[in-house]
Design a protein around this motif. Structure first.
Motif, PDB file in Angstrom:
ATOM      1  N   ILE A 253     129.332  90.181 -49.680  1.00 59.97           N
ATOM      2  CA  ILE A 253     129.409  91.643 -49.715  1.00 59.97           C
ATOM      3  C   ILE A 253     130.671  91.964 -50.498  1.00 59.97           C
ATOM      4  O   ILE A 253     131.782  91.680 -50.046  1.00 59.97           O
ATOM      5  N   GLU A 254     130.491  92.548 -51.681  1.00 63.62           N
ATOM      6  CA  GLU A 254     131.620  92.691 -52.598  1.00 63.62           C
ATOM      7  C   GLU A 254     131.581  94.050 -53.290  1.00 63.62           C
ATOM      8  O   GLU A 254     130.539  94.491 -53.747  1.00 63.62           O
ATOM      9  N   ARG A 255     132.748  94.690 -53.357  1.00 60.90           N
ATOM     10  CA  ARG A 255     132.903  95.912 -54.140  1.00 60.90           C
ATOM     11  C   ARG A 255     133.808  95.598 -55.313  1.00 60.90           C
ATOM     12  O   ARG A 255     134.723  94.785 -55.211  1.00 60.90           O
TER      13      ARG A 255
ATOM     14  N   THR B  33     121.218  91.058 -56.410  1.00 64.49           N
ATOM     15  CA  THR B  33     122.120  92.012 -55.771  1.00 64.49           C
ATOM     16  C   THR B  33     121.312  93.149 -55.168  1.00 64.49           C
ATOM     17  O   THR B  33     120.440  93.726 -55.820  1.00 64.49           O
ATOM     18  N   GLN B  34     121.617  93.457 -53.915  1.00 61.65           N
ATOM     19  CA  GLN B  34     120.994  94.573 -53.214  1.00 61.65           C
ATOM     20  C   GLN B  34     122.114  95.450 -52.684  1.00 61.65           C
ATOM     21  O   GLN B  34     122.755  95.099 -51.704  1.00 61.65           O
ATOM     22  N   GLY B  35     122.368  96.558 -53.390  1.00 64.88           N
ATOM     23  CA  GLY B  35     123.523  97.381 -53.049  1.00 64.88           C
ATOM     24  C   GLY B  35     124.778  96.639 -53.446  1.00 64.88           C
ATOM     25  O   GLY B  35     124.996  96.352 -54.615  1.00 64.88           O
ATOM     26  N   ILE B  36     125.619  96.292 -52.443  1.00 62.94           N
ATOM     27  CA  ILE B  36     126.840  95.527 -52.727  1.00 62.94           C
ATOM     28  C   ILE B  36     126.785  94.138 -52.083  1.00 62.94           C
ATOM     29  O   ILE B  36     127.811  93.488 -51.916  1.00 62.94           O
ATOM     30  N   SER B  37     125.577  93.684 -51.725  1.00 61.47           N
ATOM     31  CA  SER B  37     125.474  92.359 -51.101  1.00 61.47           C
ATOM     32  C   SER B  37     124.399  91.512 -51.770  1.00 61.47           C
ATOM     33  O   SER B  37     123.508  92.026 -52.452  1.00 61.47           O
ATOM     34  N   ARG B  38     124.515  90.195 -51.577  1.00 64.80           N
ATOM     35  CA  ARG B  38     123.536  89.252 -52.101  1.00 64.80           C
ATOM     36  C   ARG B  38     123.770  87.890 -51.458  1.00 64.80           C
ATOM     37  O   ARG B  38     124.845  87.593 -50.946  1.00 64.80           O
TER      38      ARG B  38
ATOM     39  N   GLU C 136     138.214  92.979 -57.206  1.00 69.40           N
ATOM     40  CA  GLU C 136     137.083  92.727 -56.323  1.00 69.40           C
ATOM     41  C   GLU C 136     137.594  92.621 -54.896  1.00 69.40           C
ATOM     42  O   GLU C 136     138.665  92.082 -54.641  1.00 69.40           O
ATOM     43  N   LEU C 137     136.789  93.140 -53.976  1.00 68.34           N
ATOM     44  CA  LEU C 137     137.120  93.082 -52.560  1.00 68.34           C
ATOM     45  C   LEU C 137     135.893  92.620 -51.805  1.00 68.34           C
ATOM     46  O   LEU C 137     134.840  93.268 -51.868  1.00 68.34           O
ATOM     47  N   GLU C 138     136.009  91.470 -51.132  1.00 72.10           N
ATOM     48  CA  GLU C 138     134.914  90.980 -50.297  1.00 72.10           C
ATOM     49  C   GLU C 138     135.091  91.552 -48.898  1.00 72.10           C
ATOM     50  O   GLU C 138     136.190  91.550 -48.351  1.00 72.10           O
ATOM     51  N   LEU C 139     133.978  92.043 -48.356  1.00 70.86           N
ATOM     52  CA  LEU C 139     133.993  92.705 -47.060  1.00 70.86           C
ATOM     53  C   LEU C 139     133.124  91.956 -46.059  1.00 70.86           C
ATOM     54  O   LEU C 139     132.240  91.188 -46.440  1.00 70.86           O
ATOM     55  N   GLU C 140     133.353  92.213 -44.778  1.00 73.38           N
ATOM     56  CA  GLU C 140     132.540  91.621 -43.715  1.00 73.38           C
ATOM     57  C   GLU C 140     131.230  92.387 -43.538  1.00 73.38           C
ATOM     58  O   GLU C 140     130.209  91.803 -43.199  1.00 73.38           O
ATOM     59  N   THR C 141     131.272  93.721 -43.720  1.00 78.81           N
ATOM     60  CA  THR C 141     130.080  94.566 -43.588  1.00 78.81           C
ATOM     61  C   THR C 141     130.047  95.552 -44.751  1.00 78.81           C
ATOM     62  O   THR C 141     131.089  95.853 -45.355  1.00 78.81           O
TER      63      THR C 141
ATOM     64  N   LEU D 240     143.985 101.230 -58.070  1.00 72.11           N
ATOM     65  CA  LEU D 240     142.531 101.100 -58.077  1.00 72.11           C
ATOM     66  C   LEU D 240     141.903 102.268 -58.835  1.00 72.11           C
ATOM     67  O   LEU D 240     142.157 103.433 -58.530  1.00 72.11           O
ATOM     68  N   GLY D 241     141.086 101.926 -59.834  1.00 74.28           N
ATOM     69  CA  GLY D 241     140.397 102.940 -60.620  1.00 74.28           C
ATOM     70  C   GLY D 241     138.978 103.163 -60.112  1.00 74.28           C
ATOM     71  O   GLY D 241     138.687 102.984 -58.934  1.00 74.28           O
ATOM     72  N   ALA D 242     138.110 103.500 -61.019  1.00 73.18           N
ATOM     73  CA  ALA D 242     136.729 103.832 -60.689  1.00 73.18           C
ATOM     74  C   ALA D 242     135.977 102.620 -60.146  1.00 73.18           C
ATOM     75  O   ALA D 242     136.180 101.492 -60.596  1.00 73.18           O
ATOM     76  N   GLU D 243     135.091 102.866 -59.194  1.00 73.58           N
ATOM     77  CA  GLU D 243     134.245 101.792 -58.679  1.00 73.58           C
ATOM     78  C   GLU D 243     133.123 101.511 -59.668  1.00 73.58           C
ATOM     79  O   GLU D 243     132.494 102.428 -60.189  1.00 73.58           O
ATOM     80  N   VAL D 244     132.875 100.217 -59.918  1.00 69.77           N
ATOM     81  CA  VAL D 244     131.827  99.793 -60.849  1.00 69.77           C
ATOM     82  C   VAL D 244     130.873  98.786 -60.187  1.00 69.77           C
ATOM     83  O   VAL D 244     130.170  98.052 -60.874  1.00 69.77           O
TER      84      VAL D 244
END
Length: 156
Positions: A5-7, A56-61, A116-121, A132-136
């Protein structure tokens, strides 16, 4: 099952540099990419990895990663990878209780800097640093596999 799960964000300014904990040089290439699966080889220092990523499905895979010998990774990158290879220096920066990875690209993607930031959920909260600039996360141009096929230098 491993789920990533990554933004992903553009980086603005250089303020993050004073927070760097570690840096690593990475070279990676893609052996296969289709709508369902990406196969990547990455060399990081004196280690190498073969990684399989699902769609990729949303921000996860789905993501599965396996160590391989460096000499085999070098052969795979030289003989089978899509060109150009992805070259970057990865900086680890801790901010607001999270570990960020900032990639400063070189070669055909020079000039591009991503965080990049990996998240738990998928709905996990995080503190936004001022660099931090625009989300891509949803922009496929910034996926590394696409940067190998259409590098940043070729964007208009």
């Amino acid at each position: 099952m491993a789920i990533e799960i990554e933004r992903k964000f553009l980086v603005i300014g250089e303020g993050w540099r004073e927070q760097v904990e570690a840096e690593t040089r990475l070279v990676q290439g893609y052996l296969s990419e289709d709508a369902r699966t990406t196969v990547r080889v990455r060399i990081r220092g004196d280690t190498a990895w073969l990684t399989l990523k699902g769609k990729t499905q949303g921000i996860s895979r789905l993501e599965f990663e396996y160590p391989i010998p460096v000499d085999e990774a070098e052969t795979l990158l030289r003989e089978l990878a899509v060109s150009p290879l992805i070259e970057k220096t990865r900086y680890r920066v801790r901010h607001g209780g999270h570990l960020w990875e900032l990639d400063v690209f070189a070669g055909a993607n020079a000039g591009l800097v991503l965080a990049e930031l990996e998240l738990e959920t998928v709905d996990e909260d995080f503190e936004r640093p001022d660099w931090l600039g625009a989300e891509v996360s949803d922009d496929p141009r910034y996926f590394n596999v696409n940067l190998a096929q259409r590098p940043y230098r070729d964007w208009s």
